[in-house]
Structures are given as structure tokens and as C-alpha cells.
Design an enzyme around this catalytic site. Structure first.
Site, short mmCIF file in Angstrom:
data_model
loop_
_atom_site.label_atom_id
_atom_site.label_comp_id
_atom_site.label_asym_id
_atom_site.label_seq_id
_atom_site.Cartn_x
_atom_site.Cartn_y
_atom_site.Cartn_z
N GLU A 19 -58.75 46.01 -19.79
CA GLU A 19 -59.16 45.38 -21.05
C GLU A 19 -60.06 44.17 -20.80
O GLU A 19 -59.82 43.07 -21.29
CB GLU A 19 -57.93 45.01 -21.89
CG GLU A 19 -57.16 46.23 -22.37
CD GLU A 19 -56.07 45.92 -23.38
OE1 GLU A 19 -55.88 44.74 -23.74
OE2 GLU A 19 -55.39 46.87 -23.83
N GLU A 41 -53.64 53.73 -21.99
CA GLU A 41 -52.66 53.07 -22.86
C GLU A 41 -52.72 53.74 -24.23
O GLU A 41 -53.78 53.74 -24.88
CB GLU A 41 -52.93 51.57 -23.00
CG GLU A 41 -52.65 50.78 -21.73
CD GLU A 41 -52.73 49.27 -21.93
OE1 GLU A 41 -52.46 48.80 -23.06
OE2 GLU A 41 -53.04 48.58 -20.94
#
Length: 509
Positions: free
Chosen positions: A177, A308
Site C-alpha cells: 500500500e 488483501e
């Protein structure tokens, strides 16, 4: 009143792309009670363990044929310095886990413990390296420490810590991220960093790295395009540049707002349908990112990794808000079943997926009680187990010429029947979900190109969508034999009660 009938055509002799077993991957972050109190209880625990690793958790996950485990994060990965987690435990420095609860991390679960866990699980390790606060040398040294034979500074350090032979570690994440908690970078800045990190994460011996660049959040297609431009030219079918072999994508099913995501167990039918609309969006997202990747990589040499995914609710009352502990109901199981059907349809580009997370965090497989020590298998766990026959099987296309039932949910249209199928080792497995909260449906499977025998079916459902498992009622939502499957002239007719997940497995005669 008779049930609606949905005809579905499956050519069992026409194989599609192989469904990688890695689509059934998992994720374990230093977050809440996922590692400590979940996977790792310490060698002094009264619970059966091997080097501190809880063995009933291992046994439960081995029953899923767990293919891979991603670690140590998540956001935690970009503040984790791996050398703090090796050597004698009483000499390891502690740190503060600033992302998740601001608690002290003693680093007793580190590289060697993680690799021991993967060996016990029979799962491949997927390590997320620190790009946000780390250095290229730090990650390069970690690769060397784990995978190099012979003699070198990192090999000597590994041997000094008790491991002579290297491990095999293919999967490496180049940060996490990086558009957010992993550094708040722009797409172009991260693309340049990924080139640099990918260059210095070396292949040692026959351990060929599969480097996964930190990809987009949800529908940020521009981020994906920037990373693909780094690997090659528009429309170029030549071999992509070798900086990384895949891009990641993160998407959570959140029907509420980010500040108020909704309750895991207290919800009404409207909340349920809103959840399913958000879950179904994964097809749009995988299609969108795949289309961008196809422009630069029509040969599909670069993989897409959804590392994810899952539902995200408000934490359970009375628990640390930074620990992300939530219950897991039949609703969550149906979200998982729907996701897997979509994953199977994208098996030509999607090479890995990791649910968040494995134990005690978000949409977990397993919940462990901190007081009595009980282990509870969640409804989502059972979907993974019922679907494990799809791993490394050839996908089979499912056609529904007349369309499937649908409900209008606000401005969205939710298809309420989902089906996917595969074949492997002379057997066919069909997974079906009825997402309608109230109405049953029959699916008429027209199985062309073969006949079936030895038909076995199971069902996962409950009286209420809010049903979930606890230490007191561990089997409230659990699979059972499904008898409402009948032979027809062209295949099988399968009854799907409201809000149910059903699998049918048969031998191809």
C-alpha cells in the site's frame, strides 16, 4: 409455489485456464491477536505447540490445503525491520506497532518462526518487504539470508542462528500500500522504487523470485497503468522487463462508511444486500485492472495478485479498536463464495489472492478465545474447505443463456445466483451460491461432453444470515450433506435454499 429454475450449461470436456491453488492464499499480519494468541502462543503455553506455534491452528489450516501465507503485513511490513526478529529471543529489541493499537512488539515471532510455521502448514511463504521505512540493502540482505547457499555474510548469520540450509522463498512483495500507509507515494515515484528494489532482490541459486509490486487500491486504474508502463511498451507482446513479475490489488467489502462500517452480527436484510452488491464489485475491479494490463501485456506474462480482500466491519464491542477483531457470519461465508466464483473466471490473469486475515482479524478462518483457549472455525473457513478441490484444477466455463435471477438494490442490480466449476483428476466440482435472502432456486446443470457418477453434495446455510459460530455453539454454521440433488437426462438438478452455498462433486464416467 415452485422454485425458479436457472439452466446452466457446462462443457465438462472443454478446459479453461487452470485455477491456481494460490487463489486460496492467506494473510497473517502483526495485528491484534493474529500472530500472538493466534498462530503463536509461546513455548511455555499449556496449549499443544511446536516451538510456540499453536498446533490445532496448524491442523485446521492444513485441512484447507493452505497454499501460501503472506507476512508480516500489511501496514506493519513497512515499519518492520527483519533483523530485529532473529537471534535469541531475549536479545531481540522491541518496537512499537504504531499502526495497530500502538502496542509493544517484542519480536519473538520473526523470520525463523515464520518459516517454521510455513513448514508445519505445508504452505509457501509470501514475504512483504519494507519499502516504506526500510532500505534496498535491508530487503536484499533478507533475500540473501533466507535463500542463498554457500558462503556470504548473510549465510553465515543464518547459520549462526541455527539454520544451515537455505529456505525456498519465491514470493516477495515490494512494499505494501505504497499509495497509503506504505509511504504515501505517487504512482510514478513508487514505480521507480519498485524498479530499484526489484533489481537488488536477487535470485540465489535455483530460488527464482516472483516479485510482486505494490499495486492499486480498489479502482485506481491509473496506478496499474503506471506500473505496467514501467515493464514495457503499449501493445508490446515481448517479454516484460524483469523488475517485478506481478502487481497487487487491495479491495475490501465495506457496505457502510469507512468511519462506520456496520456491525458484523447485527444487520438487516437491506444491510445484507448492500454487502453483496459491494462484494460483487470485485468482478468489475478485476476486469478493469486486467484490461489495463492487457494493453501492455497481451500475453498475460504479468500476474495480478489480490493479496488483501474480505469483509471489514466495526470491531466487536469491548475489544481494542486497533485489533480489528470481528465475528464471522453466514453473510461473510456467502461473500467468500461469491469471490471465489469471480476468481475462477479470472484465472487467466489472477494468480494469487489472500484473504485478510487468517486468525482473529477481519474475515478470519479461525477465532481463538483468549480466556478459555477454544478454537472456533468460522463459516468462511468452511467455504475454503468445501472449495479446496478447485485448487490447481482446470476451470470450466458456465453459461446461463436465459440469465440469472436478480434484485434491484438501490441503483445497483445484484445477480442472486453465482456458479463456477472446474475439473481435475477425472472429477468435476461445481460451486453454487444463492444470494437471495428469502427465495429458493433450482439450478439445472446441463453437463455436456461427459456423464457423471458418484455424485456428492454439501450445503452451508443456517436459518438466519446472522448465524455464527462460538465456543458454545461451534457448529451453528457448518457444512452438511445435501440431499436435494437429482439426476436429469442432461445432468443434475440442484436445489439451493435461500442464502445458501452448495458444492456438488462427481466422477466423470
Amino acid at each position: 409455489m415452485s422454485n425458479a429454475v436457472v439452466p446452466a450449461i457446462i462443457n465438462v470436456d472443454v478446459e479453461g485456464p487452470v485455477i491456481s491453488r494460490h487463489l486460496y492464499g492467506h494473510f497473517a499480519e502483526h495485528l491484534g491477536r493474529c500472530i500472538y494468541g493466534g498462530f503463536y502462543v509461546g513455548e511455555d503455553s499449556d496449549l499443544p505447540n511446536a516451538g510456540g506455534i499453536r498446533l490445532d491452528v496448524v491442523d485446521a489450516l492444513r485441512a484447507l490445503n493452505i497454499p501460501n501465507l503472506r507476512w508480516p503485513g500489511g501496514c506493519f511490513a513497512d515499519e518492520y525491520h527483519w533483523m530485529d526478529g532473529i537471534g535469541p529471543k531475549d536479545q531481540r529489541p522491541s518496537m512499537v506497532n504504531t499502526h495497530w493499537g500502538n502496542v509493544e512488539e517484542n519480536n519473538h515471532f520473526g523470520t525463523h518462526e515464520f518459516m517454521a510455521l510455513c513448514e508445519l502448514l505445508g504452505a509457501e511463504p509470501y514475504i512483504s518487504g519494507n519499502v516504506g521505512s526500510g532500505t534496498v540493502k535491508e530487503m536484499s540482505d533478507w533475500v540473501e539470508y533466507l535463500t542463498r547457499e554457500g558462503d556470504s555474510p548473510m549465510v553465515r548469520l543464518r547459520k549462526a542462528n541455527g539454520r544451515d540450509k537455505p529456505w525456498r522463498v519465491r514470493f516477495w512483495g515490494l512494499g505494501n500500500e505504497t499509495w497509503g500507509c506504505g509511504g504515501n507515494m505517487t504512482a510514478q515515484h513508487y514505480a521507480d522504487e519498485a524498479r530499484r528494489y526489484g533489481t537488488y532482490c536477487r535470485d540465489h541459486g535455483d530460488n527464482k523470485l516472483y516479485r510482486i509490486a505494490a499495486g492499486a487500491n480498489t479502482d485506481d486504474y491509473a496506478w496499474t497503468e503506471t506500473l505496467m508502463k514501467t515493464l514495457g511498451s503499449l501493445g508490446c507482446a515481448y517479454r516484460p522487463q524483469p523488475f517485478y513479475q506481478a502487481l497487487s490489488l487491495h479491495y475490501y467489502t465495506v457496505p457502510g462508511t469507512w468511519q462506520d462500517k456496520g456491525d458484523a452480527t447485527v444487520f438487516d436484510t437491506g444491510d445484507y444486500y448492500a454487502t453483496m452488491v459491494q462484494a460483487a464489485r470485485i468482478d468489475e475491479l478485476l476486469t478493469g485492472h486486467s484490461n489495463v494490463m492487457d494493453c501492455y501485456d497481451p500475453g498475460k506474462k504479468v500476474g495480478l495478485v489480490l493479496d488483501e480482500w474480505g469483509t471489514w466491519w466495526n470491531v466487536e464491542p469491548g475489544t481494542n479498536p486497533g485489533f480489528l477483531y470481528q465475528q464471522n457470519t453466514l453473510r461473510d461465508a456467502l461473500v467468500a463464495g461469491l469471490h471465489f466464483d469471480v476468481f475462477h473466471r479470472h484465472a487467466d490473469r489472477l494468480v494469487m489472492a489472500n484473504i485478510a486475515q487468517t486468525v482473529n482479524v477481519l474475515q478470519a478462518m479461525i477465532l481463538t478465545d483468549p480466556d478459555c483457549g477454544a478454537l472456533v472455525l468460522t463459516p468462511t473457513y468452511h467455504v475454503f474447505e468445501m472449495n479446496k478441490g478447485h485448487q490447481d484444477a482446470a476451470s470450466l466455463r458456465v453459461d446461463v443463456p436465459s440469465g440469472v435471477p436478480a434484485r434491484e438494490v438501490g441503483p445497483a442490480r445484484l445477480e442472486t445466483v453465482s456458479v463456477s466449476a472446474s475439473r481435475k483428476d477425472g472429477r468435476v466440482l461445481v460451486s453454487m451460491s444463492n444470494l437471495d435472502a428469502a427465495e429458493a432456486v433450482d439450478v439445472e446443470l446441463d453437463l455436456r461432453g461427459g456423464t457423471v457418477a458418484d455424485v456428492r453434495s454439501r450445503i452451508l446455510t443456517a436459518e438466519k444470515l446472522q448465524a455464527h459460530n462460538t465456543p458454545e455453539t461451534p457448529g451453528a454454521v457448518a457444512p452438511r450433506p445435501h440431499e436435494q440433488v437429482t439426476a436429469t437426462a442432461t445432468g443434475l438438478r440442484v436445489h439451493l435454499p435461500a442464502h445458501s452455498f452448495v458444492t456438488v462433486e462427481a466422477r466423470l464416467a
